[in-house]
Design a protein around this motif. Structure first.
Motif, short mmCIF file in Angstrom:
data_model
loop_
_atom_site.label_atom_id
_atom_site.label_comp_id
_atom_site.label_asym_id
_atom_site.label_seq_id
_atom_site.Cartn_x
_atom_site.Cartn_y
_atom_site.Cartn_z
N LYS A 271 61.69 15.31 69.88
CA LYS A 271 61.33 16.16 68.74
C LYS A 271 62.08 15.78 67.47
CE LYS A 271 60.81 20.93 67.35
NZ LYS A 271 60.48 22.24 67.81
N PHE A 272 63.39 15.56 67.60
CA PHE A 272 64.21 15.39 66.40
C PHE A 272 64.50 13.93 66.04
CE2 PHE A 272 65.34 19.72 67.83
CZ PHE A 272 64.86 20.40 66.72
N ILE A 273 64.32 13.01 66.98
CA ILE A 273 64.56 11.59 66.68
C ILE A 273 63.26 10.81 66.76
CG2 ILE A 273 65.83 9.51 67.31
CD1 ILE A 273 67.97 11.37 68.57
N GLY A 274 62.57 10.94 67.90
CA GLY A 274 61.35 10.16 68.11
C GLY A 274 60.22 10.49 67.16
N LYS A 275 59.97 11.76 67.00
CA LYS A 275 58.85 12.17 66.14
C LYS A 275 59.00 11.65 64.72
CE LYS A 275 55.78 15.98 65.21
NZ LYS A 275 55.39 17.33 65.58
N PRO A 276 60.17 11.81 64.08
CA PRO A 276 60.30 11.28 62.72
C PRO A 276 60.18 9.75 62.64
CG PRO A 276 62.05 12.87 63.16
CD PRO A 276 61.34 12.62 64.46
N LEU A 277 60.61 9.06 63.69
CA LEU A 277 60.63 7.60 63.64
C LEU A 277 59.30 6.93 63.99
CD1 LEU A 277 64.13 6.75 65.15
CD2 LEU A 277 63.42 6.62 62.76
N VAL A 278 58.60 7.46 65.00
CA VAL A 278 57.42 6.74 65.50
C VAL A 278 56.14 7.55 65.54
CG1 VAL A 278 58.82 5.13 66.86
CG2 VAL A 278 57.95 7.20 67.93
N ALA B 103 52.89 6.07 63.83
CA ALA B 103 52.30 4.91 64.49
C ALA B 103 51.76 5.23 65.88
CB ALA B 103 53.33 3.78 64.58
N MET B 104 52.30 6.26 66.52
CA MET B 104 51.94 6.53 67.90
C MET B 104 51.01 7.72 68.08
SD MET B 104 53.72 4.26 69.65
CE MET B 104 54.14 4.86 71.27
N SER B 105 50.86 8.56 67.07
CA SER B 105 50.12 9.81 67.25
C SER B 105 48.67 9.60 67.68
CB SER B 105 50.18 10.65 65.98
OG SER B 105 49.60 9.97 64.90
N LYS B 106 48.04 8.53 67.25
CA LYS B 106 46.65 8.32 67.65
C LYS B 106 46.52 7.95 69.13
CE LYS B 106 46.80 3.75 65.61
NZ LYS B 106 46.87 3.29 64.28
N LYS C 270 56.91 -2.56 68.26
CA LYS C 270 58.12 -2.05 67.60
C LYS C 270 58.30 -0.56 67.90
CE LYS C 270 59.08 -0.82 63.09
NZ LYS C 270 58.87 -0.97 61.68
N GLU C 271 57.26 0.20 67.77
CA GLU C 271 57.34 1.63 68.02
C GLU C 271 57.57 1.92 69.51
OE1 GLU C 271 55.26 0.19 65.94
OE2 GLU C 271 55.62 1.21 64.03
N MET C 272 57.01 1.10 70.38
CA MET C 272 57.24 1.27 71.81
C MET C 272 58.70 0.97 72.15
SD MET C 272 54.63 2.43 73.44
CE MET C 272 54.74 1.93 75.15
N LEU C 273 59.28 -0.06 71.53
CA LEU C 273 60.69 -0.35 71.73
C LEU C 273 61.56 0.82 71.26
CD1 LEU C 273 63.11 -2.17 72.39
CD2 LEU C 273 62.88 -3.15 70.10
N ILE C 274 61.27 1.31 70.08
CA ILE C 274 62.02 2.45 69.55
C ILE C 274 61.86 3.66 70.47
CG2 ILE C 274 62.14 4.11 67.64
CD1 ILE C 274 61.34 1.73 65.79
N SER C 275 60.66 3.91 70.91
CA SER C 275 60.40 5.02 71.82
C SER C 275 61.18 4.86 73.13
CB SER C 275 58.90 5.12 72.10
OG SER C 275 58.62 6.14 73.00
#
Length: 132
Positions: free
Chosen positions: A24-31, A34-37, A106-111
């Motif tokens: 909620k507080f780290i992942g959502k703001p970062l990715v 790009a990932m919501s769809k 990139k977003e998968m790595l961050i996730s």
């Protein structure tokens, strides 16, 4: 047996609590953009498989902990177990999935890195319970 049961229970709670907060507080703001769809809508979330998956990770960590031969404090041992389990469970799998799917690497790595936060906290909680 008591340490096993308590570490499984508290580890599972920590895993889910920290995982939810990190998402909620780290992942959502970062990715999120790009990932919501690619994500399910909140009302379509499949809680049973999600919880079973986190339970299995916690169970495997609890089973492995007594055999995790690292001469260190419980905090270091739990952190290393969590990092090992998190990188193996999330970072590597997220990258593999991004390799064959249409999910962005990139977003998968961050996730995967964000998901590892809860696994490190789980490792620490398991190590603490085994230390008392």
């Amino acid at each position: 047996m008591l340490q096993f049961s308590l570490s499984l229970l508290f580890g599972f709670i920590v895993n889910n609590l920290i995982g939810t907060l990190a998402a909620k507080f780290i992942g959502k703001p970062l990715v999120h953009d790009a990932m919501s769809k690619f994500e399910r809508k909140k009302e379509d979330l499949k809680m049973a498989p999600l919880l079973v998956g986190y339970f299995l990770i916690t169970l495997m960590m609890v089973l492995a902990y007594p055999y995790f031969a690292l001469e260190a404090s419980w905090l270091v041992k739990g952190t290393v177990l969590g990092l090992f389990s998190g990188v193996m469970s999330f970072v590597s799998v997220h990258l593999v999935i991004s390799g064959w799917s249409i999910l962005p690497p990139k977003e998968m790595l961050i996730s995967g890195l964000i998901d590892t936060i809860s696994i490190v906290a789980t490792g620490i909680s398991i190590a603490y319970i085994y230390s008392i």
